[in-house]
Design a protein around this motif. Structure first.
Motif, PDB file in Angstrom:
ATOM      1  N   ASP B 143       4.537  -7.113  -3.517  1.00  0.00           N
ATOM      2  CA  ASP B 143       5.629  -7.897  -3.362  1.00  0.00           C
ATOM      3  C   ASP B 143       6.875  -7.543  -3.316  1.00  0.00           C
ATOM      4  O   ASP B 143       7.994  -7.861  -2.647  1.00  0.00           O
ATOM      5  N   ILE B 144       7.109  -6.351  -3.786  1.00  0.00           N
ATOM      6  CA  ILE B 144       8.220  -5.637  -3.998  1.00  0.00           C
ATOM      7  C   ILE B 144       8.303  -4.589  -2.607  1.00  0.00           C
ATOM      8  O   ILE B 144       9.485  -4.442  -1.917  1.00  0.00           O
ATOM      9  N   THR B 145       7.604  -3.730  -2.572  1.00  0.00           N
ATOM     10  CA  THR B 145       7.244  -2.610  -1.752  1.00  0.00           C
ATOM     11  C   THR B 145       6.900  -3.047  -0.225  1.00  0.00           C
ATOM     12  O   THR B 145       6.958  -2.126   0.753  1.00  0.00           O
ATOM     13  N   GLY B 146       6.215  -4.196   0.045  1.00  0.00           N
ATOM     14  CA  GLY B 146       5.822  -4.537   1.253  1.00  0.00           C
ATOM     15  C   GLY B 146       4.594  -4.498   1.613  1.00  0.00           C
ATOM     16  O   GLY B 146       3.956  -4.304   2.608  1.00  0.00           O
ATOM     17  N   GLY B 147       3.944  -3.732   0.365  1.00  0.00           N
ATOM     18  CA  GLY B 147       2.444  -3.304   0.825  1.00  0.00           C
ATOM     19  C   GLY B 147       2.283  -2.377   2.081  1.00  0.00           C
ATOM     20  O   GLY B 147       2.902  -1.686   2.362  1.00  0.00           O
ATOM     21  N   GLU B 148       1.193  -3.023   2.779  1.00  0.00           N
ATOM     22  CA  GLU B 148       0.639  -2.246   4.178  1.00  0.00           C
ATOM     23  C   GLU B 148       1.680  -2.417   4.915  1.00  0.00           C
ATOM     24  O   GLU B 148       1.654  -1.414   5.991  1.00  0.00           O
ATOM     25  N   ASP B 149       2.375  -3.251   5.200  1.00  0.00           N
ATOM     26  CA  ASP B 149       3.607  -3.391   6.009  1.00  0.00           C
ATOM     27  C   ASP B 149       4.552  -2.503   5.856  1.00  0.00           C
ATOM     28  O   ASP B 149       5.310  -2.348   6.839  1.00  0.00           O
ATOM     29  N   GLY B 150       4.647  -1.953   4.594  1.00  0.00           N
ATOM     30  CA  GLY B 150       5.912  -1.226   4.505  1.00  0.00           C
ATOM     31  C   GLY B 150       7.034  -1.882   4.022  1.00  0.00           C
ATOM     32  O   GLY B 150       7.125  -3.028   4.115  1.00  0.00           O
TER      33      GLY B 150
END
Lengths: 235, 333
Positions: B143-150
């Motif tokens: 939720d902070i880092t954007g996960g797989e989407d970056g």
């Protein structure tokens, strides 16, 4: 208080094996103390215990009234250094870099300098830009002794520094030991060569099975040269 | 003899200055040569970031002999920290660089204090584990880092209020950062700290015998190396406008290691050259074949076997041989 390196009832262990059994002796400043004995008797272990390189010790090593303890680099910073038997120069550094990296200024104005090292070991001066690992064994031995002196230690320990060296190199090593003594450095010399030990030593301790079995002053050692040589001969 | 040595040292120092000048000249010339091909300037900019990253690993492996299999951890760390800060604190590049480097020093100091007490394979495996942990954290805190989407939507970087949008300006910033980093690395190499690192690389036990605090010196090397990798990450995310978990992946770490080995471990200039050659070759070879990694793998094996000193080490050896053959030089000596 007089400067002295004092071993008080030192025992040393590798795992469950006890190698040293309550060694006691002292090394005054500006003196050369020789540890003599056959291989495997505990001479090298004494030096390694001084640098904190054995598994466990009992007893104490006192350096000028303070207990010598802690990791190896801390002991070196307190004023002891070891030139081990296997030399090991910093092979890919030049001779000059080997010397420069060892310099430990004391601010006393009496520091040993690279120029003085070159005076004792002129061969090093000729090899300043050469990679240390490409030098002969004798030259490497000169380098590690010079490197140890540049750290300006109070005490320097040499483990069989002339093993396998030609007579000309042995002479240079003897000269460096004399120079160290003249500078007030105390030297512990582990040596199988009785002629070298007698030429530079002030006191002699025979180490057998991890114990000092005999201690001799210089005059006594000179008088019993044959006895000492016989003792170091494996039958 | 000491005088000769000093003169030799001057020659070595002059060699480094010439090397820096050549890189600066080539770098300054490139925008003019690629004026009508903006893509090439973009590619060169990526090569410069890769060069800073390669230099960062050489500051660790080349100086102290500590081999990191997970160096991309700090590249990704820098990119994510700077990216998050740019969205929440400031878009000023100087502020972002300073804050991210402070964070990197803090975190790498804490982690490095544990890592540098390990040697050889254990250190290498732990660095790999670290990079994979950081990689996993991106997904844990998606939720902070954007996960797989970056991390997307990074604001355009500014410098004292002015937006940095021109590719040429970005290129100049990246070139300046590389030159500064390289000059700093060369300076440290000649300073007592650099010499002490080399002594540790050669024989850490003997270094202890002459009073060196080996663990502390290795930690300093690790922190400087991590900070430089982090700087590459900051520049990447601001230049690119986004970042992804790929930056933290072990494949990225493998690539950095290839830059260094290709160029020449411990040579400082070599890894920079290795990174530039790799980045350009990666682009051009991959446009010919999908199997480009196989060719690169073969090249890597060949370099390790035939030229362990890498491209730079091999070229330096060749130059030494050629100069020794010049009759005039021998006569002068």
């Amino acid at each position: 208080m007089n400067a002295v390196l004092r071993y008080e009832n030192l025992s040393a262990f590798y795992g469950a094996s006890q190698i040293l059994h309550g060694l006691s002796f002292e090394v005054p400043a500006a003196s050369v103390v020789c540890l003599l004995g056959l291989n495997g008797m505990g001479k090298t272990t004494t030096l390694r215990a001084t640098m904190g390189l054995v598994d466990r010790t009992e007893g104490r090593i006192m350096l000028n009234g303070r207990e010598l303890a802690g990791p190896t680099f801390r002991r070196a910073q307190m004023g002891v250094t070891l030139v081990p038997e296997d030399r090991k120069v910093f092979a890919n550094l030049t001779v000059e870099e080997n010397l420069e990296v060892a310099r430990r200024p004391t601010g006393s104005g009496q520091d040993f300098t690279i120029a003085e090292a070159v005076k004792i070991f002129p061969r090093l001066g000729e090899r300043m830009d050469q990679k240390a690992g490409t030098m002969s064994g004798g030259e490497q031995q000169m380098l590690v002794v010079a490197r140890a002196m540049l750290a300006n230690p109070a005490y320097m320990m040499l483990d069989e520094p002339t093993e396998g060296l030609s007579p000309s190199y042995v002479g240079a090593i003897a000269q460096s030991i004399e120079e160290a003594r003249n500078r007030g450095i105390g030297v512990i010399l582990v040596e199988q060569s009785i002629p070298l030990a007698l030429s530079v030593g002030d006191a002699f301790h025979v180490v057998e099975n991890g114990q000092i079995t005999r201690s001799l002053a210089r005059d006594e050692a000179l008088a019993d040269r044959e006895g000492l040589e016989r003792m170091l001969t494996v039958e | 003899m000491i005088a000769t040595t000093l003169s030799e040292r001057r020659v070595r120092s002059r060699g480094s200055l010439i090397g820096l000048a050549v890189i600066a000249a080539a770098g300054l010339f490139l925008p003019f040569a690629t004026a009508d091909q903006p893509f090439l300037l973009m590619l060169a900019s990526h090569a410069l970031i890769a060069a800073i990253l390669a230099l960062s690993l050489d500051m660790l492996t080349g100086n102290t002999g500590l081999l990191s299999f997970g160096h991309a951890a700090w590249y990704g760390f820098g990119a994510y920290v700077a990216g998050l800060l740019s969205k929440s604190v400031s878009s000023d590049i100087a502020v972002l660089v300073l804050l991210t480097l402070a964070a990197t020093l803090l975190v790498s100091g804490a982690i490095g204090a544990i890592l540098v007490r390990q040697v050889g394979k254990t250190f290498a495996i732990l660095t790999l584990a670290l990079s994979q942990i950081m990689f996993a954290l991106v997904f844990v805190f998606s939720d902070i880092t954007g996960g797989e989407d970056g991390l997307q939507g990074i604001p355009i970087a500014t410098f004292f209020g002015a937006q940095i949008v021109s590719p040429t300006v970005w290129y100049a910033i990246l070139l300046g950062a590389l030159l500064l980093a390289l000059a700093g690395a060369l300076h440290i190499r000649r300073a007592p700290l650099g010499r002490a690192w080399l002594a540790i690389r050669e024989n850490s036990e003997r270094a202890r015998f002459i009073g060196m605090n080996v663990a502390l010196l290795k930690l300093i090397s690790y922190m400087i190396s991590a900070s430089l990798a982090s700087l590459a990450g900051v520049l990447f995310v601001l230049f690119n406008g986004a970042t992804s978990p790929d930056l933290l992946h072990w494949l990225e770490s493998g690539k950095v290691l290839m830059y260094v080995v290709l160029g020449g471990v411990g040579t400082l200039f070599g890894p920079v050259i290795g990174a530039v050659v790799f980045t350009l070759a990666e682009h051009y070879v991959s446009s010919f074949t999908d199997a480009w990694l196989i060719y690169f793998g073969a090249l890597f094996v060949l370099i390790v076997i035939v030229a362990p000193g890498g491209l730079f080490g091999g070229a330096a050896r060749l130059a030494t041989r050629l100069s020794a053959r010049k009759p005039g030089r021998r006569a002068a000596q």
